[in-house]
Design a protein around this motif. Structure first.
Motif, PDB file in Angstrom:
ATOM      1  N   ARG A  65       0.836  -1.196   0.000  1.00 29.00           N
ATOM      2  CA  ARG A  65       0.000   0.000   0.000  1.00 29.00           C
ATOM      3  C   ARG A  65       0.876   1.254   0.000  1.00 29.00           C
ATOM      4  NH1 ARG A  65       0.489  -1.612   5.212  1.00 29.00           N
ATOM      5  NH2 ARG A  65       0.909  -0.010   6.774  1.00 29.00           N
ATOM      6  N   SER A  66       0.272   2.357  -0.381  1.00 30.69           N
ATOM      7  CA  SER A  66       0.970   3.632  -0.377  1.00 30.69           C
ATOM      8  C   SER A  66       0.875   4.270   0.998  1.00 30.69           C
ATOM      9  CB  SER A  66       0.369   4.568  -1.437  1.00 30.69           C
ATOM     10  OG  SER A  66       0.898   5.867  -1.316  1.00 30.69           O
ATOM     11  N   LEU A  67       1.990   4.838   1.455  1.00 33.35           N
ATOM     12  CA  LEU A  67       1.992   5.537   2.740  1.00 33.35           C
ATOM     13  C   LEU A  67       1.584   6.996   2.594  1.00 33.35           C
ATOM     14  CD1 LEU A  67       5.246   4.059   4.306  1.00 33.35           C
ATOM     15  CD2 LEU A  67       2.887   3.357   4.679  1.00 33.35           C
ATOM     16  N   GLY A  68       1.276   7.386   1.375  1.00 32.02           N
ATOM     17  CA  GLY A  68       0.769   8.737   1.166  1.00 32.02           C
ATOM     18  C   GLY A  68       1.816   9.822   1.232  1.00 32.02           C
ATOM     19  N   ALA A  69       3.098   9.472   1.051  1.00 34.29           N
ATOM     20  CA  ALA A  69       4.167  10.470   1.108  1.00 34.29           C
ATOM     21  C   ALA A  69       5.253  10.070   0.129  1.00 34.29           C
ATOM     22  CB  ALA A  69       4.729  10.579   2.519  1.00 34.29           C
ATOM     23  N   PRO A  70       5.999  11.025  -0.405  1.00 36.06           N
ATOM     24  CA  PRO A  70       7.099  10.671  -1.301  1.00 36.06           C
ATOM     25  C   PRO A  70       8.140   9.832  -0.589  1.00 36.06           C
ATOM     26  CG  PRO A  70       6.583  13.010  -1.448  1.00 36.06           C
ATOM     27  CD  PRO A  70       5.825  12.475  -0.283  1.00 36.06           C
ATOM     28  N   GLN A  71       8.795   8.974  -1.343  1.00 39.37           N
ATOM     29  CA  GLN A  71       9.816   8.109  -0.768  1.00 39.37           C
ATOM     30  C   GLN A  71      11.034   8.909  -0.318  1.00 39.37           C
ATOM     31  OE1 GLN A  71      10.739   4.791  -3.188  1.00 39.37           O
ATOM     32  NE2 GLN A  71      12.569   4.219  -2.057  1.00 39.37           N
ATOM     33  N   SER A  72      11.335   9.986  -0.969  1.00 40.99           N
ATOM     34  CA  SER A  72      12.456  10.838  -0.591  1.00 40.99           C
ATOM     35  C   SER A  72      12.097  12.280  -0.906  1.00 40.99           C
ATOM     36  CB  SER A  72      13.732  10.423  -1.333  1.00 40.99           C
ATOM     37  OG  SER A  72      13.532  10.517  -2.727  1.00 40.99           O
ATOM     38  N   ARG A  73      12.867  13.194  -0.355  1.00 38.78           N
ATOM     39  CA  ARG A  73      12.584  14.602  -0.590  1.00 38.78           C
ATOM     40  C   ARG A  73      12.723  14.938  -2.072  1.00 38.78           C
ATOM     41  NH1 ARG A  73      16.635  17.285   3.598  1.00 38.78           N
ATOM     42  NH2 ARG A  73      17.831  15.470   2.865  1.00 38.78           N
ATOM     43  N   GLY A  74      11.710  15.549  -2.612  1.00 37.36           N
ATOM     44  CA  GLY A  74      11.717  15.875  -4.019  1.00 37.36           C
ATOM     45  C   GLY A  74      11.254  14.757  -4.911  1.00 37.36           C
ATOM     46  N   GLY A  75      10.909  13.603  -4.329  1.00 36.43           N
ATOM     47  CA  GLY A  75      10.487  12.467  -5.131  1.00 36.43           C
ATOM     48  C   GLY A  75       9.050  12.614  -5.573  1.00 36.43           C
ATOM     49  N   CYS A 128      10.925   8.663  13.997  1.00 36.88           N
ATOM     50  CA  CYS A 128       9.738   9.155  13.280  1.00 36.88           C
ATOM     51  C   CYS A 128      10.002  10.532  12.687  1.00 36.88           C
ATOM     52  CB  CYS A 128       8.550   9.189  14.246  1.00 36.88           C
ATOM     53  SG  CYS A 128       7.020   9.761  13.502  1.00 36.88           S
ATOM     54  N   GLU A 129      10.681  11.403  13.458  1.00 36.67           N
ATOM     55  CA  GLU A 129      10.975  12.755  12.976  1.00 36.67           C
ATOM     56  C   GLU A 129      12.000  12.721  11.846  1.00 36.67           C
ATOM     57  OE1 GLU A 129      12.255  14.809  16.425  1.00 36.67           O
ATOM     58  OE2 GLU A 129      10.297  14.752  17.420  1.00 36.67           O
ATOM     59  N   LEU A 130      13.031  11.872  11.975  1.00 29.55           N
ATOM     60  CA  LEU A 130      14.045  11.795  10.925  1.00 29.55           C
ATOM     61  C   LEU A 130      13.467  11.227   9.632  1.00 29.55           C
ATOM     62  CD1 LEU A 130      17.137  10.505  12.958  1.00 29.55           C
ATOM     63  CD2 LEU A 130      16.733  12.817  12.085  1.00 29.55           C
ATOM     64  N   MET A 131      12.569  10.243   9.748  1.00 26.80           N
ATOM     65  CA  MET A 131      11.943   9.681   8.552  1.00 26.80           C
ATOM     66  C   MET A 131      11.035  10.694   7.885  1.00 26.80           C
ATOM     67  SD  MET A 131      11.173   5.755   9.779  1.00 26.80           S
ATOM     68  CE  MET A 131      10.672   5.221   8.140  1.00 26.80           C
ATOM     69  N   ALA A 132      10.345  11.511   8.686  1.00 24.80           N
ATOM     70  CA  ALA A 132       9.516  12.573   8.106  1.00 24.80           C
ATOM     71  C   ALA A 132      10.380  13.603   7.396  1.00 24.80           C
ATOM     72  CB  ALA A 132       8.689  13.230   9.213  1.00 24.80           C
ATOM     73  N   HIS A 133      11.579  13.877   7.939  1.00 23.65           N
ATOM     74  CA  HIS A 133      12.494  14.804   7.303  1.00 23.65           C
ATOM     75  C   HIS A 133      12.977  14.263   5.954  1.00 23.65           C
ATOM     76  CE1 HIS A 133      15.390  18.039   7.020  1.00 23.65           C
ATOM     77  NE2 HIS A 133      16.371  17.172   6.828  1.00 23.65           N
ATOM     78  N   PRO A 177       5.715   0.458   2.409  1.00 25.66           N
ATOM     79  CA  PRO A 177       6.260  -0.103   3.653  1.00 25.66           C
ATOM     80  C   PRO A 177       7.658  -0.685   3.475  1.00 25.66           C
ATOM     81  CG  PRO A 177       3.957  -0.709   3.412  1.00 25.66           C
ATOM     82  CD  PRO A 177       4.353  -0.032   2.135  1.00 25.66           C
ATOM     83  N   ASP A 178       7.930  -1.267   2.317  1.00 23.84           N
ATOM     84  CA  ASP A 178       9.250  -1.821   2.072  1.00 23.84           C
ATOM     85  C   ASP A 178      10.310  -0.728   2.066  1.00 23.84           C
ATOM     86  OD1 ASP A 178      10.876  -4.242   1.165  1.00 23.84           O
ATOM     87  OD2 ASP A 178      11.275  -2.853  -0.469  1.00 23.84           O
ATOM     88  N   ALA A 179      10.025   0.389   1.406  1.00 27.89           N
ATOM     89  CA  ALA A 179      10.970   1.499   1.390  1.00 27.89           C
ATOM     90  C   ALA A 179      11.106   2.127   2.772  1.00 27.89           C
ATOM     91  CB  ALA A 179      10.512   2.544   0.374  1.00 27.89           C
ATOM     92  N   ALA A 180       9.996   2.192   3.520  1.00 27.70           N
ATOM     93  CA  ALA A 180      10.057   2.756   4.869  1.00 27.70           C
ATOM     94  C   ALA A 180      10.926   1.900   5.782  1.00 27.70           C
ATOM     95  CB  ALA A 180       8.643   2.876   5.438  1.00 27.70           C
ATOM     96  N   LYS A 181      10.829   0.572   5.668  1.00 27.47           N
ATOM     97  CA  LYS A 181      11.666  -0.300   6.481  1.00 27.47           C
ATOM     98  C   LYS A 181      13.132  -0.174   6.102  1.00 27.47           C
ATOM     99  CE  LYS A 181       8.039  -3.741   7.328  1.00 27.47           C
ATOM    100  NZ  LYS A 181       7.604  -5.148   7.104  1.00 27.47           N
ATOM    101  N   ALA A 182      13.405  -0.026   4.802  1.00 29.81           N
ATOM    102  CA  ALA A 182      14.789   0.149   4.375  1.00 29.81           C
ATOM    103  C   ALA A 182      15.370   1.440   4.935  1.00 29.81           C
ATOM    104  CB  ALA A 182      14.862   0.149   2.846  1.00 29.81           C
ATOM    105  N   SER A 204       3.565   7.480  11.782  1.00 30.77           N
ATOM    106  CA  SER A 204       3.326   7.694  13.202  1.00 30.77           C
ATOM    107  C   SER A 204       4.359   6.929  14.025  1.00 30.77           C
ATOM    108  CB  SER A 204       1.911   7.229  13.571  1.00 30.77           C
ATOM    109  OG  SER A 204       1.789   5.821  13.387  1.00 30.77           O
ATOM    110  N   ARG A 205       4.525   7.326  15.272  1.00 29.37           N
ATOM    111  CA  ARG A 205       5.502   6.659  16.127  1.00 29.37           C
ATOM    112  C   ARG A 205       5.141   5.194  16.319  1.00 29.37           C
ATOM    113  NH1 ARG A 205       5.969   4.527  20.650  1.00 29.37           N
ATOM    114  NH2 ARG A 205       3.781   4.957  21.103  1.00 29.37           N
ATOM    115  N   ARG A 206       3.847   4.886  16.422  1.00 29.68           N
ATOM    116  CA  ARG A 206       3.422   3.502  16.602  1.00 29.68           C
ATOM    117  C   ARG A 206       3.748   2.655  15.375  1.00 29.68           C
ATOM    118  NH1 ARG A 206      -2.626   2.623  18.525  1.00 29.68           N
ATOM    119  NH2 ARG A 206      -3.004   3.708  16.550  1.00 29.68           N
TER     120      ARG A 206
END
Length: 459
Positions: A382-392, A424-429, A398-403, A435-437
């Motif tokens: 599923r899509s997490l609703g956010a770009p995989q990287s800044r400017g993407g 959570c803050e660094l991943m958002a950056h 979920p696979d990219a988020a775990k990586a 979310s933290r959970r």
């Protein structure tokens, strides 16, 4: 209450269509069993085993190779192979048979030793008392009482069993299990042995500074010793217990990688080729018995539908795999961590079919590529609703988020590890907002301990 008549249209599935959908969602092993059962029930349907012809060709090729050689040893092995093929019990009792079970594996080694009969009996009792981890749950005195022998005799038997493979078997606690493995490696007087004897609690908390002070060693030496200890197996029997319920996977599709493109191949080698019996076909045309003709007509119709359904299953599976390959091409080139969001609807739209057809096509199916064997369901994320990287431009999966999570934890300061909130803050950056959970859930799925478990103490 009243009776009335109405005219309406409704869609219903015929038995043939239901059978076709069932065949579509069958896995390779389930389909193979279905083909064998159908061929037994339907005399019109005949199976032609593909691997039989391949095996005959392989045997012929090997014979020709042996004929070209005058080595007596080759003729001996050829004769031995022929005897193994004809004698079903020629390989009974070999090492491969015992390797599937921890108890058989240890007992096979025990039988090769020359020990006193009383000690052998006690040792066999110890082997039968091993748990799935390869440990002994009871004390030596309790085991001796249960076996009906002296405790000294049971102690001698314990030394015999602990000298066998796998290293660490018949240990009574974690410290003894690790000690046995270090002794097997020739580390009997090393710093690692001293840590195992007295500092396991500090090691579990990564208190390297405390261990160094207690044992009078340098911090660097303690780190090297702890790294050696972490390579040991605390449960030497788990590998055997896992193989008792081992399930072999036959990939349905194979991805062949070329420098500039990919190709898909169907792995239908182990499926027999189905064909209609010519004998019953001619009998159906020649017979004058209406019951025989009706029976054979029904069986021929059923056989044709089964063959058509299996062919349709193969074409649908290949189309689905091709769509997955096109969408997830980055994964097949770069590996895990590069999956893009993909849903059943995306594949169904490309194939021009309903989502339920895609769901049935990928159920219990596997694909083999250069990274390994994966279930087809693995590529739907599923899509997490956010770009995989800044400017993407592509949304994160979920696979990219775990990586990204593994990358951040690998680069953290182990003396001050990052908390879930900080992660959570660094991943958002980085453009992956969770979310933290959710971060904690992904961390648990990756087998990464919490902040307390990752912290390394210098004091």
């Amino acid at each position: 209450m009243e009776l009335n008549m109405s005219l309406k249209q409704s869609q219903s599935l015929s038995p043939q269509m239901m059978q076709s959908m069932e065949i579509l969602q069958m896995g390779s092993q389930e389909l193979l069993e279905y083909i064998q059962e159908t061929a037994q029930e339907n005399p019109v349907l005949e199976m032609d085993e593909k691997y039989d012809r391949a095996d005959e060709f392989d045997v012929l090729r090997r014979k020709l190779e042996w004929l070209e050689s005058t080595d007596v040893q080759n003729r001996y092995y050829h004769q031995q192979d022929a005897e193994d093929d004809t004698d079903p019990i020629s390989n009974y009792g070999t090492v491969e048979e015992g390797e599937e079970n921890l108890y058989f594996y240890v007992l096979s080694q025990l039988k090769m030793l020359e020990v006193e009969p009383e000690t052998m009996e006690a040792a066999e009792f110890l082997v039968e008392s091993l748990n799935q981890n390869g440990w002994l749950d009871e004390t030596l005195a309790a085991l001796a009482a249960a076996c009906g022998c002296e405790e000294a005799r049971m102690g001698a038997a314990l030394e015999v069993v602990q000298s066998l493979e796998p290293a660490g078997v018949a240990a009574r606690d974690l410290s003894e299990c690790l000690r046995l493995q270090l002794l097997r490696r020739g580390e009997g007087k090393s710093l690692a042995m001293r840590i195992v004897d007295s500092q396991l609690d500090a090691l579990a908390k990564n208190r390297f500074g405390l261990i160094a002070r207690e044992l009078g060693a340098s911090a660097e030496a303690v780190r090297e010793a702890c790294a050696l200890i972490k390579t040991l197996n605390p449960r030497p029997g788990t590998g055997f217990s896992a193989r008792e319920n081992l399930t072999y996977i036959n990939p349905d599709v194979v991805v062949v990688s070329f420098p500039d493109h990919f190709e898909l191949l169907t792995n239908d080698y182990f499926f027999p080729t189905l064909r209609l019996s010519s004998y019953y076909g001619s009998l159906m045309k020649e017979t004058d018995d209406p019951e025989v003709k009706e029976y054979l007509t029904g069986k021929v119709r059923q056989a044709k539908w089964v063959v058509r359904s299996i062919e349709q299953r193969g074409s649908t599976l290949m189309s689905c795999a091709q769509c997955i390959l096109d969408i997830q091409e980055a994964f097949f080139r770069k590996g895990p961590g590069y999956l893009v969001p993909m849903s059943l609807a995306d594949v169904a739209a490309r194939m021009g079919v309903h989502e339920s057809t895609v769901s049935r096509a990928v159920k219990d199916k596997y694909i083999q590529c250069s990274m390994g064997v994966y279930p087809l369901n693995y590529f739907f994320s599923r899509s997490l609703g956010a770009p995989q990287s800044r400017g993407g431009t592509e949304a994160a999966s979920p696979d990219a988020a775990k990586a990204l999570l593994k990358k951040l934890i690998a680069g953290e300061d182990k003396r001050r590890p990052l908390s879930d909130q900080k992660l959570c803050e660094l991943m958002a950056h980085e453009g992956c907002r969770l979310s933290r959970r959710t971060v904690a859930k992904y961390r648990d799925e990756l087998g990464i301990p919490s902040t307390t478990g990752r912290r390394q103490y210098e004091e």
